[in-house]
Design a protein around this motif. Structure first.
Motif, short mmCIF file in Angstrom:
data_model
loop_
_atom_site.label_atom_id
_atom_site.label_comp_id
_atom_site.label_asym_id
_atom_site.label_seq_id
_atom_site.Cartn_x
_atom_site.Cartn_y
_atom_site.Cartn_z
N ASP A 185 0.44 15.91 32.09
CA ASP A 185 -0.26 15.59 30.87
C ASP A 185 -1.65 15.47 31.21
N LEU A 186 -2.05 15.08 32.32
CA LEU A 186 -3.54 14.94 32.79
C LEU A 186 -3.98 16.53 32.85
N VAL A 187 -3.08 17.34 33.60
CA VAL A 187 -3.64 18.56 34.22
C VAL A 187 -3.66 19.54 32.70
N ALA A 188 -2.71 19.44 31.94
CA ALA A 188 -2.64 20.04 30.75
C ALA A 188 -4.03 19.84 29.81
N ALA A 189 -4.36 18.46 29.68
CA ALA A 189 -5.50 18.15 28.83
C ALA A 189 -6.67 18.59 29.37
N ALA A 190 -6.98 18.70 30.75
CA ALA A 190 -8.11 19.09 31.56
C ALA A 190 -8.10 20.56 31.53
N ASP A 191 -7.03 21.37 31.29
CA ASP A 191 -6.96 22.57 31.35
C ASP A 191 -7.31 23.12 32.86
N VAL A 192 -6.95 22.71 33.77
CA VAL A 192 -7.26 23.09 35.13
C VAL A 192 -6.03 23.33 35.90
N ILE A 193 -6.10 23.85 37.17
CA ILE A 193 -5.00 24.46 37.68
C ILE A 193 -4.08 23.37 38.48
N LEU A 194 -2.67 23.64 38.03
CA LEU A 194 -1.79 22.93 39.00
C LEU A 194 -1.10 23.79 39.91
N ALA A 195 -1.19 23.36 41.21
CA ALA A 195 -0.63 24.27 42.31
C ALA A 195 0.29 23.49 42.93
N GLY A 196 1.24 24.18 43.31
CA GLY A 196 2.62 23.67 43.96
C GLY A 196 2.57 23.11 45.16
N GLY A 197 1.53 23.06 46.00
CA GLY A 197 1.46 22.54 47.36
C GLY A 197 2.52 23.22 48.04
N HIS A 198 3.17 22.13 48.80
CA HIS A 198 4.30 22.42 49.83
C HIS A 198 5.59 21.94 49.36
N LEU A 199 5.76 21.74 47.81
CA LEU A 199 7.14 21.36 47.28
C LEU A 199 8.07 22.52 47.56
N SER A 200 9.46 22.38 47.55
CA SER A 200 10.13 23.40 47.67
C SER A 200 10.31 24.28 46.38
N ALA A 201 10.94 25.62 46.62
CA ALA A 201 11.12 26.20 45.36
C ALA A 201 11.93 25.45 44.30
N GLN A 202 12.93 24.82 44.57
CA GLN A 202 13.87 24.31 43.79
C GLN A 202 13.19 23.25 42.87
N GLU A 203 11.92 22.38 43.66
CA GLU A 203 11.38 21.23 42.93
C GLU A 203 10.56 22.29 41.90
N LEU A 204 9.64 23.17 42.36
CA LEU A 204 8.49 23.79 41.60
C LEU A 204 9.26 24.32 40.29
N ILE A 205 10.69 24.81 40.34
CA ILE A 205 11.40 25.39 39.08
C ILE A 205 11.31 24.26 38.20
N VAL A 206 11.66 23.38 38.33
CA VAL A 206 12.12 21.92 37.58
C VAL A 206 10.62 21.59 36.96
N LEU A 207 9.35 21.42 37.87
CA LEU A 207 8.19 20.96 37.63
C LEU A 207 7.42 21.96 36.55
N PHE A 208 7.45 23.34 37.00
CA PHE A 208 6.87 24.20 36.31
C PHE A 208 7.48 24.52 35.01
N GLU A 209 8.94 24.52 34.72
CA GLU A 209 9.43 24.64 33.66
C GLU A 209 8.91 23.49 32.63
N GLU A 210 8.80 22.38 33.13
CA GLU A 210 8.58 21.17 32.26
C GLU A 210 6.72 21.34 31.95
N GLY A 211 5.93 22.02 33.21
CA GLY A 211 4.83 22.07 32.63
C GLY A 211 4.44 23.12 31.68
N GLN A 212 5.43 24.24 31.43
CA GLN A 212 5.31 25.02 30.34
C GLN A 212 5.47 24.53 29.09
N ARG A 213 6.52 23.82 29.18
CA ARG A 213 6.76 22.71 27.99
C ARG A 213 5.67 22.02 27.48
#
Length: 314
Positions: A162-190
């Motif tokens: 929510d903080l990243v969305a409000a600031a309109d900056v980049i959320l980068a995945g770092g070294h999380l796994s692909a499986q974590e990123l799929i859950v994270l970025f799907e929610e990020g899109q929402r």
């Protein structure tokens, strides 16, 4: 996407022209506890000499935004913007909404999810990332993940989104796994995130082609590391593999950051020169190269509109 190969002076001139207006979203300049071959000032000067539009310095352990602000103030005539952000490793308190809130208010343009402290990175250290640089004598990392025991995003992770969305900056995945990123970025899109990016998806992260397509469908862009395609200690792939990765995600969804600054590899600008030359030799159209090393990065950084042909010398 293909164009006729160039040779000799034409090739050198084409490479130099393509670097004018480029944006490096992933440079490991120093000072840092991990040995670096250049500092932030070096990076800014060298990028400016090559005509880069902007550079981002990334440290795994501290917010680099104050350094970037000071350097821009001291050297306004260079004409190259410098930015930074925060990596949510143990040194920043982990996935810490307070650290993110402070960082974006100060002007951070990227929030990286855990890198060296990511549980995925730690697990990969014994295999895929066994040659990854370490900090001598450092405390053992506490493994971090964005998921709870039930596979759902943690409350702190949701606050960070929510903080990243409000600031309109980049959320980068770092070294999380692909499986974590799929859950994270799907929610990020929402939650309305407009700028999401996967760092080196085929190294440590473990993305398959289908994973890349899924993440792109959520609005994420793939940031591949130039250092993994050029000669040096970090090389992982042959240059033509980049063509496959570009095809999977599309040029609009592909970026190339240097990920350089580590010992035993090229300096960032030299790395870009080598990589752009490789892409030209493989027949990648100059306009596609510009999209992936300049236009996409400029959009991610909220610079003033897309890079025009007059800015890049095309």
């Amino acid at each position: 996407m293909t164009s006729s190969p160039l040779t000799g002076q034409e090739r050198d001139a084409a490479i130099a022209a393509l670097l004018v207006g480029a944006v490096d979203l992933h440079c490991h300049s120093g000072p840092a506890v991990m040995p670096r071959i250049l500092d932030h000032h070096d990076q800014l000067q060298e990028a400016a000499a090559a005509g880069f539009r902007a550079v981002v310095t990334k440290d795994h352990f501290y917010l680099g935004t104050p350094h970037a602000i000071i350097l821009e103030t001291l050297f306004p005539d260079l004409g190259t913007r410098m930015f930074s952000g925060i990596a949510l490793n143990n040194a920043s308190g982990g996935i810490n909404p307070h650290a993110v809130d402070h960082a974006v208010k100060l002007g951070a343009r990227i929030v990286w999810m855990p890198t060296l402290s990511a549980a995925n990175h730690i697990a990969k250290m014994a295999t895929e990332a066994k040659g990854f640089p370490k900090v001598a004598g450092a405390l053992d990392p506490i493994p971090l993940t964005v998921l709870d025991a039930n596979g759902r995003l943690t409350d702190d992770t949701l606050k960070v989104l929510d903080l990243v969305a409000a600031a309109d900056v980049i959320l980068a995945g770092g070294h999380l796994s692909a499986q974590e990123l799929i859950v994270l970025f799907e929610e990020g899109q929402r939650r309305g995130l407009k700028k999401m990016m996967v760092n080196h998806p085929t190294y440590v992260i473990g993305c398959t082609d289908d994973d890349i397509r899924t993440l792109v469908s959520f609005g994420a862009r793939m940031e591949h590391s130039i250092c993994q395609f050029i000669p040096g200690r970090a090389k992982k792939f042959e240059p033509d593999y980049a063509l496959h990765l570009i095809e999977v995600a599309g040029t609009k969804n592909t970026l190339f950051g240097s990920d350089l600054g580590l010992q035993g590899s090229a300096r960032p600008i030299d790395g870009y020169q080598t990589f752009v030359g490789q892409m030209l030799d493989l027949g990648v159209a100059p306009d596609d190269i510009t999209t992936m090393i300049a236009r996409n990065g400029a959009e991610m950084l909220n610079l003033d509109g897309p890079v025009s042909s007059s800015e890049i010398g095309a």
